[in-house]
Design a protein around this motif. Sequence first.
Motif, short mmCIF file in Angstrom:
data_model
loop_
_atom_site.label_atom_id
_atom_site.label_comp_id
_atom_site.label_asym_id
_atom_site.label_seq_id
_atom_site.Cartn_x
_atom_site.Cartn_y
_atom_site.Cartn_z
N ASP A 99 -43.10 20.47 -42.71
CA ASP A 99 -42.67 21.70 -43.39
C ASP A 99 -43.83 22.49 -44.01
O ASP A 99 -43.91 23.71 -43.88
N ARG A 100 -44.72 21.82 -44.72
CA ARG A 100 -45.78 22.48 -45.46
C ARG A 100 -47.17 22.29 -44.84
O ARG A 100 -48.18 22.56 -45.49
N LEU A 101 -47.20 21.84 -43.60
CA LEU A 101 -48.47 21.56 -42.95
C LEU A 101 -48.81 22.62 -41.92
O LEU A 101 -47.94 23.19 -41.27
N THR A 102 -50.13 22.86 -41.75
CA THR A 102 -50.58 23.70 -40.65
C THR A 102 -50.54 22.88 -39.37
O THR A 102 -50.40 21.65 -39.40
N GLU A 103 -50.70 23.57 -38.23
CA GLU A 103 -50.70 22.85 -36.97
C GLU A 103 -51.82 21.83 -36.93
O GLU A 103 -51.64 20.70 -36.45
N GLU A 104 -53.00 22.21 -37.45
CA GLU A 104 -54.14 21.30 -37.44
C GLU A 104 -53.86 20.08 -38.31
O GLU A 104 -54.23 18.94 -37.95
N GLN A 105 -53.21 20.29 -39.44
CA GLN A 105 -52.89 19.16 -40.31
C GLN A 105 -51.87 18.22 -39.66
O GLN A 105 -51.94 17.00 -39.84
N VAL A 106 -50.92 18.79 -38.91
CA VAL A 106 -49.95 17.96 -38.21
C VAL A 106 -50.66 17.11 -37.17
O VAL A 106 -50.39 15.90 -37.03
N VAL A 107 -51.58 17.71 -36.42
CA VAL A 107 -52.35 16.96 -35.42
C VAL A 107 -53.12 15.82 -36.09
O VAL A 107 -53.14 14.68 -35.61
N SER A 136 -44.07 21.05 -28.72
CA SER A 136 -44.84 21.58 -27.59
C SER A 136 -46.24 22.00 -28.01
O SER A 136 -47.24 21.66 -27.34
N THR A 137 -46.34 22.73 -29.12
CA THR A 137 -47.65 23.18 -29.59
C THR A 137 -48.53 22.01 -30.00
O THR A 137 -49.71 21.94 -29.63
N ILE A 138 -47.97 21.08 -30.74
CA ILE A 138 -48.75 19.94 -31.22
C ILE A 138 -49.18 19.06 -30.05
O ILE A 138 -50.30 18.51 -30.06
N ARG A 181 -52.38 20.58 -28.50
CA ARG A 181 -53.55 20.45 -29.36
C ARG A 181 -53.95 18.98 -29.53
O ARG A 181 -55.14 18.65 -29.61
N LEU A 182 -52.96 18.12 -29.56
CA LEU A 182 -53.23 16.69 -29.69
C LEU A 182 -53.93 16.17 -28.44
O LEU A 182 -54.89 15.38 -28.53
N ALA A 183 -53.48 16.60 -27.27
CA ALA A 183 -54.09 16.16 -26.01
C ALA A 183 -55.54 16.63 -25.92
O ALA A 183 -56.41 15.91 -25.41
N SER A 214 -51.30 16.27 -21.38
CA SER A 214 -50.10 16.59 -22.16
C SER A 214 -49.03 17.10 -21.21
O SER A 214 -49.32 17.62 -20.13
N CYS A 215 -47.80 16.94 -21.64
CA CYS A 215 -46.67 17.36 -20.81
C CYS A 215 -45.54 17.82 -21.72
O CYS A 215 -45.22 17.15 -22.70
N ASP A 216 -44.97 18.96 -21.40
CA ASP A 216 -43.77 19.44 -22.07
C ASP A 216 -42.59 19.11 -21.17
O ASP A 216 -42.49 19.62 -20.05
#
Length: 568
Positions: A166-174, A24-26, A29-31, A38-40
């Motif tokens: 696991d070891r990534l920040t939200e920004e890194q995941v995006v 949901s968070t990603i 931020r991705l959108a 974006s849609c949950d």
Amino acid sequence: MTEVKQTKSCRGIYLVGFSGSGKSTIAKRLAERLDCQSCDLDDMIVERSGMSILDIFNQEGEQGFRARETDALIAASNAGAFVIATGGGTVVRAENRNLMTSNGWIILLEAQPPILYSRIQQQLKGSDPRAIRPLLDAVYPLDQIRSLKHTRQPAYGLADWTVHTDRLTEEQVVDEVIRAVEILENSIEPLVSQDTAGPMRHSLDPDQPPPIVVAAGLWPYQVIVGWENLAGVGDQIKRVLPQARHAAVLTDRRVWQRVGSTLEQALQRAGLKVDVRDIPDEESIKTSDHVNAIHDWLLAIRFRRNDVLLIVGGGAIDDVGGFAASTYMRGVAMVKVPTSLEGMVDTSIGGKTALNHPRARNLIGTFYHPRLVWTDAALLRDEPQEQLRAAWAEVVKYAMLESSLLRDEISGATLFEVVSANVVQLKGLEKRILLNIIARCVALKAQVVASDERDFGEHRILLNYGHTIGHALETSRIALRLGLAKPDVAARQNELLTRFGLPTKLPKVSMDVLLSRVRNDKKVFGDTPRWILPVEVGRATVSSSVSEADLIAVIEEHSSATMSQHRG
């Protein structure tokens, strides 16, 4: 931080993964980064239904929630460029996966169970109690996460890309998701064989079908289809069950007279002590008294949990023997050696056992799979002709269902085409074509059992095609009346049944008896009978739209309606 190119995906992006993976968070931020919607999916379900997820589960169960989830997914996928955060179990349903694959990229956000548990705990702190995930409301939640995630992992593994969060920040995941989409959008179309339904052979013997794996139950097991291979079953049992020291054989006297000497020598040669109990292959043995008698015998011969129970034959012995194996010491290893065509192509695979109740046939039973099915098709040379002829109806059934039972389109000749072109050879039990057809039927059954082991969905029920009142009547009359099948479907099927010497005339039967059978059929859901009706040769559908008025009208209009009836 490495600069990541901002790309607007030509396709949608579906974020899948277990609860707590950050979908949901990603997605939000991705959108924002991609300047799209974006849609949950969970939020959309709540908004559309006016109920919380917990309330939907309480009132409609998981099945009701999953139906709403699919409807929401369809609606969200029609929004142009989008990022959708799916539910943890959305990707498990094949129809959802097909929709997502057609409309976008499936990106899996992965994390280890302890990380997921920690994230879920943080999410629930201070939140509305109704926001709890119903399937994770558990006494031991971390174990529940591990177990539930394990069951979903095969579906998660079908994603186009996986990001380990696991070891990534939200920004890194995006950043990782954007990078993945960039690669996917510009990737070369993978080379995929068009012959997805054809056999892949590396065998030195082109006449010998490859082993068929049934991926169901606690252990996958193999079905070996061969010719004059009975002497090899002992060695294979020792490979599968190396701790076995004792083989208890359940069979009937006529079958044992045919195969006993060869089979006993094969088992003894593999170092197994052999005890044999012959029982009549009759419906009357499918009672708790006969199961107790088998248990008494196993106790008397000092049969242990590491030993193996062989079911040699089929029919009622398969049903009662399987039930006895599933209940003795809470389950002992079982190997099946079918000796009839029906057993080889159908009943020895799937794990269903059955006992009769005084008021209903096959009412009591378990799901319990063998550790090995060993088929020697040469034994069909000794099968009574009437019994063999009736079993060809099962082969025709698989030919009429083939496309419905497979995920991929069939390339090359269909099963129906191969069977139609080789009726004379099959009736003559010619080795090469017979082994090929048995193996194809077994492989189809294996696919169904793996996807719907417990007969809960609308997949395994397809195997009941023709079992209500007969192939031909259900095809040529009812399906035609409902506008589902074209006339040539009935004609082609019934011609094939006739060539196998199967009866195609509806016998004289009381309308009351016929309607009673339909009302009490095992496919009845609630008070509504379900019918397996053909759409075309090779494809069928489940219908609850056949009324008694339709059935009566069809029978009265076609008093000589064609029909093939056999064991259901």
